[in-house]
Design an enzyme around this catalytic site. Structure first.
Site, PDB file in Angstrom:
ATOM      1  N   ARG A  16      34.089  69.746  29.213  1.00 31.07           N
ATOM      2  CA  ARG A  16      35.511  70.078  29.012  1.00 31.07           C
ATOM      3  C   ARG A  16      35.662  71.302  28.105  1.00 31.07           C
ATOM      4  NH1 ARG A  16      35.535  66.810  32.473  1.00 31.07           N
ATOM      5  NH2 ARG A  16      37.051  65.145  32.841  1.00 31.07           N
ATOM      6  N   SER A  30      43.238  62.073  31.205  1.00 27.51           N
ATOM      7  CA  SER A  30      42.591  61.613  29.965  1.00 27.51           C
ATOM      8  C   SER A  30      43.206  62.342  28.780  1.00 27.51           C
ATOM      9  CB  SER A  30      41.095  61.921  29.990  1.00 27.51           C
ATOM     10  OG  SER A  30      40.467  61.268  31.052  1.00 27.51           O
ATOM     11  N   GLU A  35      41.940  65.881  24.428  1.00 31.28           N
ATOM     12  CA  GLU A  35      41.447  66.722  25.517  1.00 31.28           C
ATOM     13  C   GLU A  35      42.588  67.587  26.038  1.00 31.28           C
ATOM     14  OE1 GLU A  35      40.208  66.774  30.046  1.00 31.28           O
ATOM     15  OE2 GLU A  35      41.930  65.861  29.148  1.00 31.28           O
TER      16      GLU A  35
HETATM   17  N1  EPU Z   1      36.794  51.837  30.180  1.00 32.41           N
HETATM   18  C1  EPU Z   1      37.238  50.682  29.610  1.00 32.41           C
HETATM   19  N2  EPU Z   1      38.568  50.563  29.364  1.00 32.41           N
HETATM   20  C2  EPU Z   1      39.450  51.531  29.661  1.00 32.41           C
HETATM   21  C3  EPU Z   1      38.988  52.731  30.229  1.00 32.41           C
HETATM   22  C4  EPU Z   1      37.645  52.865  30.491  1.00 32.41           C
HETATM   23  O1  EPU Z   1      36.461  49.787  29.309  1.00 32.41           O
HETATM   24  O2  EPU Z   1      40.643  51.325  29.409  1.00 32.41           O
HETATM   25  C5  EPU Z   1      35.358  51.967  30.501  1.00 32.41           C
HETATM   26  C6  EPU Z   1      35.126  51.899  32.006  1.00 32.41           C
HETATM   27  O3  EPU Z   1      34.979  50.601  32.456  1.00 32.41           O
HETATM   28  C7  EPU Z   1      33.846  52.697  32.161  1.00 32.41           C
HETATM   29  C8  EPU Z   1      33.964  53.742  31.061  1.00 32.41           C
HETATM   30  O4  EPU Z   1      34.896  53.247  30.116  1.00 32.41           O
HETATM   31  O5  EPU Z   1      32.718  51.892  31.915  1.00 32.41           O
HETATM   32  C9  EPU Z   1      34.402  55.112  31.565  1.00 32.41           C
HETATM   33  O6  EPU Z   1      35.671  55.002  32.203  1.00 32.41           O
HETATM   34  P1  EPU Z   1      36.040  55.863  33.506  1.00 32.41           P
HETATM   35  O7  EPU Z   1      34.948  55.754  34.493  1.00 32.41           O
HETATM   36  O8  EPU Z   1      37.408  55.486  33.937  1.00 32.41           O
HETATM   37  O9  EPU Z   1      35.991  57.371  33.045  1.00 32.41           O
HETATM   38  P2  EPU Z   1      36.369  58.083  31.666  1.00 32.41           P
HETATM   39  O10 EPU Z   1      35.100  58.377  30.947  1.00 32.41           O
HETATM   40  O11 EPU Z   1      37.410  57.322  30.943  1.00 32.41           O
HETATM   41  C10 EPU Z   1      36.124  60.517  32.572  1.00 32.41           C
HETATM   42  C11 EPU Z   1      36.949  61.758  32.628  1.00 32.41           C
HETATM   43  C12 EPU Z   1      37.985  61.646  33.747  1.00 32.41           C
HETATM   44  C13 EPU Z   1      37.239  61.449  35.059  1.00 32.41           C
HETATM   45  C14 EPU Z   1      36.382  60.179  34.958  1.00 32.41           C
HETATM   46  C15 EPU Z   1      35.500  59.967  36.171  1.00 32.41           C
HETATM   47  C16 EPU Z   1      37.019  62.632  30.347  1.00 32.41           C
HETATM   48  C17 EPU Z   1      37.834  62.813  29.120  1.00 32.41           C
HETATM   49  N3  EPU Z   1      37.623  61.955  31.348  1.00 32.41           N
HETATM   50  O12 EPU Z   1      36.993  59.446  32.206  1.00 32.41           O
HETATM   51  O13 EPU Z   1      38.679  62.867  33.819  1.00 32.41           O
HETATM   52  O14 EPU Z   1      38.153  61.319  36.136  1.00 32.41           O
HETATM   53  O15 EPU Z   1      35.487  60.298  33.829  1.00 32.41           O
HETATM   54  O16 EPU Z   1      34.476  60.881  36.200  1.00 32.41           O
HETATM   55  O17 EPU Z   1      35.890  63.104  30.416  1.00 32.41           O
HETATM   56  C18 EPU Z   1      40.588  63.947  32.839  1.00 32.41           C
HETATM   57  O18 EPU Z   1      39.788  64.686  32.270  1.00 32.41           O
HETATM   58  O19 EPU Z   1      41.830  64.083  32.713  1.00 32.41           O
HETATM   59  C19 EPU Z   1      40.068  62.883  33.670  1.00 32.41           C
HETATM   60  C20 EPU Z   1      40.869  61.973  34.233  1.00 32.41           C
END
Ligand code: EPU
Length: 330
Positions: A159, A228, A324
């Site tokens: 990012r 995010s 972010e």
């Molecule tokens: N999780 C929880 N509770 C929550 C949210 C997430 O336990 O409320 C856990 C999920 O179960 C999973 C882990 O956290 O084990 C990661 O969650 P998720 O796969 O939803 O992805 P993220 O890390 O929260 C990132 C990016 C997203 C992107 C997804 C998929 C960042 C800041 N965000 O989210 O990007 O779509 O991975 O690759 O890196 C964005 O940047 O706006 C965005 C949506």
């Protein structure tokens, strides 16, 4: 070129907080940009899916709306795209997938413009813009000319890019060069995409990504949000070992340099924030990392909630969450 004054920021940011933009310039071409007689580069806005206006903006705001695309074949058979910054990102993904080209399918349904994509090196489901970025054309405000940065010059990180650091405020991205492939294999490592196989078509990958996103992330057209809200924090091996010992279930992604990225959404859910908020600003029920504006949210409610989340997560996990999204007026 259009110059609008005293416009509602709510129409230009998908988080839709009430604020007023004193001057909004919209340019359709490079020649219009070059003619814009302002001493400093205005604040550059794409489709507003990563910018939140916390207060009225006296600083001029600029949108660059040129949206043409050109296609060339490289000698090695790869497809070289040159896309103006104003092109909508998801429309580009859909169009490339319809041609049968590989590269952008995991980045489907990300809101925003092509020009915004390199700024924070958009990424999802195991792929990021840097993976297929060839170059970025940057209009230097003082020089009034375009310079081409190749991928290495862009200094892409998680990012992050040179456009958020050294080049911030010095100009704007006017076009992006992408290199796609006519043959490819699905990137299926992300949980939720496991129904895909190495034989899946590029269109099946895109449909699977769209289904996962729609199951977790609110559509900004239905519920105001900027995706995010915080970055996933990247911890030193020592800090991660300490966290993991106390919380063995923490989702973690080891980085090439030995550091470990952890899931901010998980930390926030453990801290009790999922579905909770202040006033009309809340953490989304299906993904705590996404803050939403239920309709009449205010900048005060948002900044209070952000501060409460940061301090509570810090207290419980000794990890500080950095936004972010771009917060204007903080
Ligand atoms: N999780 C929880 N509770 C929550 C949210 C997430 O336990 O409320 C856990 C999920 O179960 C999973 C882990 O956290 O084990 C990661 O969650 P998720 O796969 O939803 O992805 P993220 O890390 O929260 C990132 C990016 C997203 C992107 C997804 C998929 C960042 C800041 N965000 O989210 O990007 O779509 O991975 O690759 O890196 C964005 O940047 O706006 C965005 C949506």
């Amino acid at each position: 070129m259009h110059h609008l004054t005293q416009v509602s920021a709510a129409s230009y940011s998908t988080f839709a907080l009430p604020a007023v933009l004193a001057d909004l310039y919209q340019c359709d071409s490079l020649s219009e940009l070059a003619q814009l007689d302002l001493p400093h580069c205005p604040y550059v806005l794409g489709e507003g899916s990563n910018t939140i206006f916390l207060q009225d903006m006296a600083q001029p705001v600029l949108r660059y709306l040129a949206a043409e695309k050109q296609v060339r074949r490289a000698d090695d058979g790869s497809i070289l795209l040159h896309i103006d910054a104003g092109y909508n990102w998801h429309q580009l993904v859909q169009w490339t997938v319809a041609q049968g080209w590989w590269g952008l399918e995991n980045l489907a349904l990300i809101p925003g413009s092509v020009g915004a994509a390199p700024v924070q090196n958009i990424g999802a489901y195991g792929v990021e813009l840097a993976d297929c970025c060839d170059y970025v054309d940057f209009f230097d405000w003082q020089q009034k000319s375009v310079r081409r940065l190749n991928k290495a010059d862009c200094r892409f990180g998680y990012r992050d890019s040179i456009f958020k650091t050294e080049l911030a405020g010095r100009g704007l991205i006017v076009a992006v060069g992408l290199k796609l492939q006519s043959q490819g294999r699905a990137v299926t490592g992300y949980k939720g995409l496991e129904l895909l196989t190495a034989e899946s078509s590029v269109s099946q990958v895109m449909q699977a990504v769209i289904a996962v996103r729609q199951s977790k992330l609110p559509d900004p057209a239905q519920l105001a949000n900027c995706g995010s809200f915080f970055k996933n924090p990247v911890l030193s091996p020592q800090d991660f070992a300490r966290l993991k010992q106390q919380y063995p279930a923490v989702p973690a992604y080891p980085q090439a340099d030995g550091q470990v990225k952890v899931a901010a959404g998980w930390l926030m859910e453990q801290a009790g924030f999922k579905g909770k908020g202040i006033g009309d600003i809340a953490c989304y029920e299906k993904q705590a990392l996404v803050l939403v504006n239920r309709g009449r949210g205010t900048a005060t409610e948002l900044t209070q909630l952000v501060s409460v989340i940061q301090h509570q997560v810090q207290q419980q996990f000794a990890v500080w969450l950095e936004p972010e999204v771009r917060l204007m007026g903080l």
